[in-house]
Design a protein around this motif. Structure first.
Motif, PDB file in Angstrom:
ATOM      1  N   SER A 158     -83.017 -57.260  12.781  1.00 38.21           N
ATOM      2  CA  SER A 158     -84.274 -57.540  12.425  1.00 38.21           C
ATOM      3  C   SER A 158     -85.116 -56.148  12.846  1.00 38.21           C
ATOM      4  O   SER A 158     -84.594 -55.367  13.632  1.00 38.21           O
ATOM      5  CB  SER A 158     -85.202 -58.628  12.998  1.00 38.21           C
ATOM      6  OG  SER A 158     -85.138 -58.792  14.194  1.00 38.21           O
ATOM      7  N   CYS A 159     -86.324 -56.096  12.479  1.00 34.86           N
ATOM      8  CA  CYS A 159     -87.243 -54.945  12.998  1.00 34.86           C
ATOM      9  C   CYS A 159     -86.840 -53.544  12.741  1.00 34.86           C
ATOM     10  O   CYS A 159     -86.746 -52.945  13.359  1.00 34.86           O
ATOM     11  CB  CYS A 159     -87.202 -55.171  14.507  1.00 34.86           C
ATOM     12  SG  CYS A 159     -88.172 -56.686  14.951  1.00 34.86           S
ATOM     13  N   GLY A 209     -77.323 -62.513  10.108  1.00 38.48           N
ATOM     14  CA  GLY A 209     -78.290 -61.700  10.769  1.00 38.48           C
ATOM     15  C   GLY A 209     -78.510 -61.771  12.111  1.00 38.48           C
ATOM     16  O   GLY A 209     -78.368 -62.831  12.707  1.00 38.48           O
ATOM     17  N   PRO A 216     -81.032 -61.244  15.959  1.00 41.63           N
ATOM     18  CA  PRO A 216     -82.321 -60.910  16.367  1.00 41.63           C
ATOM     19  C   PRO A 216     -82.353 -59.892  17.201  1.00 41.63           C
ATOM     20  O   PRO A 216     -81.360 -59.123  17.549  1.00 41.63           O
ATOM     21  CB  PRO A 216     -82.528 -62.226  17.086  1.00 41.63           C
ATOM     22  CG  PRO A 216     -81.423 -62.503  17.656  1.00 41.63           C
ATOM     23  CD  PRO A 216     -80.453 -62.422  16.522  1.00 41.63           C
ATOM     24  N   ARG A 217     -83.405 -59.216  17.407  1.00 35.39           N
ATOM     25  CA  ARG A 217     -83.580 -57.895  18.376  1.00 35.39           C
ATOM     26  C   ARG A 217     -83.363 -58.197  19.668  1.00 35.39           C
ATOM     27  O   ARG A 217     -83.686 -59.600  20.149  1.00 35.39           O
ATOM     28  CB  ARG A 217     -84.994 -57.326  18.177  1.00 35.39           C
ATOM     29  CG  ARG A 217     -85.232 -55.955  18.801  1.00 35.39           C
ATOM     30  CD  ARG A 217     -86.720 -55.697  18.592  1.00 35.39           C
ATOM     31  NE  ARG A 217     -86.786 -54.605  19.539  1.00 35.39           N
ATOM     32  CZ  ARG A 217     -87.842 -53.720  19.329  1.00 35.39           C
ATOM     33  NH1 ARG A 217     -88.772 -54.094  18.385  1.00 35.39           N
ATOM     34  NH2 ARG A 217     -88.042 -52.635  19.838  1.00 35.39           N
ATOM     35  N   TRP A 275     -80.205 -52.694  15.608  1.00 34.39           N
ATOM     36  CA  TRP A 275     -81.592 -52.655  15.397  1.00 34.39           C
ATOM     37  C   TRP A 275     -82.492 -51.458  15.852  1.00 34.39           C
ATOM     38  O   TRP A 275     -81.632 -50.545  16.613  1.00 34.39           O
ATOM     39  CB  TRP A 275     -82.371 -53.838  16.403  1.00 34.39           C
ATOM     40  CG  TRP A 275     -82.094 -53.536  17.643  1.00 34.39           C
ATOM     41  CD1 TRP A 275     -81.151 -53.949  18.374  1.00 34.39           C
ATOM     42  CD2 TRP A 275     -82.900 -53.025  18.675  1.00 34.39           C
ATOM     43  NE1 TRP A 275     -81.219 -53.786  19.898  1.00 34.39           N
ATOM     44  CE2 TRP A 275     -82.463 -53.128  20.002  1.00 34.39           C
ATOM     45  CE3 TRP A 275     -84.329 -52.655  18.506  1.00 34.39           C
ATOM     46  CZ2 TRP A 275     -83.166 -52.711  20.862  1.00 34.39           C
ATOM     47  CZ3 TRP A 275     -85.012 -52.155  19.564  1.00 34.39           C
ATOM     48  CH2 TRP A 275     -84.510 -52.162  20.810  1.00 34.39           C
TER      49      TRP A 275
END
Length: 124
Positions: free
Chosen positions: A52-53, A87, A89-90, A119
Motif C-alpha cells: 500500500s501507500c 497485497g 500493508p506498510r 512500499w
C-alpha cells in the motif's frame, strides 16, 4: 503412371489425430487425451502482490513453454497452479506469487512466482 505421384508401390495413408488445446486454471489432476504421445505445455506462475501507500507493483509470474514432453495417453498428471501474491500493508510489502508445476514424470516443469512489491512513502 502410378496414381500416387509417380512413386511405384503402395499408397501410404497418413492418419492424424486432431489437436486438442486445454487450459488448466486450478490445481488438480489433468488427464491427457487417448492416444496422445507428446504434449506442449505453457506453465505460468502467479504474479506478486503489491504493497500500500504509493508502492511499486508486484512482479509478473515466470512462464515456461516446453514442447515434445513424452506422455501416456489417457493418463492423469498433477498440475499445481500458483496463486497471486497477497497485497501487503506498510511496511511489509506484497507477498510473492505462488509457483506453478506441471508434474510430468518424464520432465517436471516449475515456473517461479513473481516477487512482491515494496512500499514507498512518496518522499523521493
Amino acid at each position: 503412371m502410378a496414381g500416387n505421384g509417380g512413386i511405384i508401390g503402395p499408397v501410404n495413408t497418413v492418419n492424424t489425430q486432431a489437436e486438442t488445446i486445454t487450459s488448466k486454471t486450478s490445481t488438480g489432476p489433468f488427464t491427457t487425451q487417448p492416444q496422445t504421445t507428446t504434449v506442449q505445455v505453457l506453465v505460468v506462475a502467479g504474479g506478486g502482490g503489491t504493497a500500500s501507500c504509493g508502492s511499486g507493483g508486484g512482479g509478473g509470474g515466470c512462464f515456461r513453454c516446453i514442447s515434445c514432453i513424452s506422455v501416456s495417453g489417457g493418463t492423469p498428471y498433477t498440475m499445481t497452479v500458483g496463486a497471486a501474491g497477497a497485497g501487503g500493508p506498510r511496511p511489509a510489502g506484497g507477498g510473492q506469487g505462488g509457483n506453478s508445476v506441471a508434474a510430468f514424470p518424464s520432465n517436471p516443469i516449475t515456473s517461479t512466482g513473481g516477487a512482491g512489491g515494496n512500499w514507498g512513502d512518496g518522499s523521493d
